[in-house]
Design an enzyme around this catalytic site. Structure first.
Site, PDB file in Angstrom:
ATOM      1  N   LYS A 165      10.657  22.214   7.175  1.00 34.27           N
ATOM      2  CA  LYS A 165       9.530  23.107   6.890  1.00 34.27           C
ATOM      3  C   LYS A 165       8.221  22.439   7.315  1.00 34.27           C
ATOM      4  O   LYS A 165       7.712  21.550   6.633  1.00 34.27           O
ATOM      5  CB  LYS A 165       9.505  23.471   5.403  1.00 34.27           C
ATOM      6  CG  LYS A 165      10.685  24.323   4.964  1.00 34.27           C
ATOM      7  CD  LYS A 165      10.722  25.647   5.714  1.00 34.27           C
ATOM      8  CE  LYS A 165      11.861  26.534   5.262  1.00 34.27           C
ATOM      9  NZ  LYS A 165      11.909  27.803   5.998  1.00 34.27           N
ATOM     10  N   LYS A 265      18.252  37.485   8.540  1.00 31.71           N
ATOM     11  CA  LYS A 265      18.212  37.517   7.079  1.00 31.71           C
ATOM     12  C   LYS A 265      18.652  38.894   6.598  1.00 31.71           C
ATOM     13  O   LYS A 265      18.096  39.920   7.010  1.00 31.71           O
ATOM     14  CB  LYS A 265      16.802  37.216   6.572  1.00 31.71           C
ATOM     15  CG  LYS A 265      16.349  35.768   6.760  1.00 31.71           C
ATOM     16  CD  LYS A 265      14.961  35.565   6.186  1.00 31.71           C
ATOM     17  CE  LYS A 265      14.609  34.086   6.057  1.00 31.71           C
ATOM     18  NZ  LYS A 265      14.381  33.444   7.357  1.00 31.71           N
TER      19      LYS A 265
END
Length: 367
Positions: A165, A265
């Protein structure tokens, strides 16, 4: 068969590591999950889950999911849950957009259909490719040293792919990428996920600064156009996520040669029905996929496992075991996940049974 009731539960999912941090200063200690049960006139029930990464990640939020279920409840009641594609069309006609609202309802239909047909959802989605699915581990944003330590920890647990991240500033992000890569062998995969956190010129600086590092670049900028421009200035393999919202987006990206991998997703596209269509398109086009969701516990992870396991192996980049990120267990029968791999259940449906003592009383019931 028809749906006779919808029970809606909400549960907070605390992060086992304390917080989950990513671009834009986003930091959460827990995520809001909606888990629902579809009841039928034949006594068979199906379960689904949707959990969002707060309200600043996508145009979606936890309470919005529950408000959307209230809006759609009378369309679901009386419907045949063993025809999820038919119901998906009806829900899209009733409520424009808001795919995350429809996701848990759709997943519950697939769970229920599997139970009726005495088949795992993976079988219904196309069959099981291989014995297991490779996992990636998301590494929460921190200092370069902290993130490198996390990579080493999960590397030693058997994970072979890592989603770092980043998305804070070009200098720090480059340091994070280098520090993480130094902990890995050539066989390991490193994906720098910017989560739309940089401007176009900042992203170009990062990819230039790590031009000698083996790393994937994921969604550096907010817009498709900016990401495509960055893609054209690097030879790094490129992943698109937030802008990949449906079949049309994938076709556009493929035609523009804008990506090598898409992040698929389930809740972002409206459930397993829509995700299967995108999955099959990507597999036909030769575009690899990260198969996951916007978060979740055991129910969501089960859906991820079935979608990923029914994806051809050469089109499957990695999947996610989000239930292992949480400090609470919401269901029994979670997909076995160890040594950096996961396998979809062979039991009918999703193969999970929610713990009602954890879920508590429904926050809404529709009949």
């Amino acid at each position: 068969m028809e749906v006779t009731g919808i029970d809606v539960y909400t549960v907070d999912l605390p992060i086992a590591e304390g917080t989950y941090d990513w671009a834009g200063g986003n930091s959460y200690a827990e995520f809001d999950s909606t888990i629902l049960r579809l009841r039928t006139d034949e006594g068979v029930a199906g379960w689904g889950e949707v959990a969002m990464l707060g309200s600043a990640y996508l145009p979606a939020f936890g309470r919005g999911a529950r408000a959307g279920v209230a809006e759609l409840a009378d369309e679901v009641l009386g419907a045949d849950p063993t025809q999820p594609a038919v119901l998906a069309e009806r829900l899209d006609a009733r409520l424009r957009g808001h795919p995350y609202v429809k996701s848990a309802l759709d997943v519950a239909c697939w769970d229920l259909t599997g139970k009726v047909r005495d088949a795992p959802v993976a079988d219904l989605l196309g069959g099981r490719f291989g014995d297991e699915v490779d996992l990636y581990r998301a590494i929460s944003q921190g200092t370069p040293a902290e993130m490198a330590d996390s990579v080493a920890t999960y590397r030693d647990q058997g994970y072979g792919a890592f989603q770092l991240k980043v998305g804070e500033d070009p200098v720090t992000d480059a340091e994070r990428i280098r520090a993480a890569r130094a902990e890995l062998e050539a066989r390991h995969v490193l994906d720098a996920d910017f989560n739309t956190g940089l401007t176009r010129h900042e992203a170009v600086r990062v990819v230039d600064a790590v031009s000698d590092v083996d790393v994937y670049v994921e969604q550096p900028c907010d817009s498709y156009e900016a990401c495509r421009a960055v893609r054209r200035q690097t030879d790094k393999p490129f992943v698109l996520d937030e802008v990949m919202t449906g079949v049309d987006a994938v076709l556009r990206g493929y035609g523009d040669d804008a990506m090598d991998v898409v992040n698929l997703k389930i809740s972002k596209v409206g459930g397993l029905t829509r995700a299967r269509a995108i999955r099959d398109l990507c597999a036909d086009l030769g575009v690899a996929m990260i198969v996951e969701d916007t978060w979740g516990s055991e129910v969501a992870t089960a859906a991820i496992a079935h979608l990923a396991h029914s994806t051809p192996a050469d089109a499957r980049f990695a999947a996610t075991d989000f239930h292992n990120y949480n400090a609470v267990t919401t269901a029994d029968g979670a997909p076995p996940a160890a040594g950096g791999t996961m396998a979809a259940s062979t039991d009918p449906g999703l193969g999970v049974e929610p713990r009602l003592d954890v879920l508590g009383d429904p926050v809404a019931v529709y009949e």
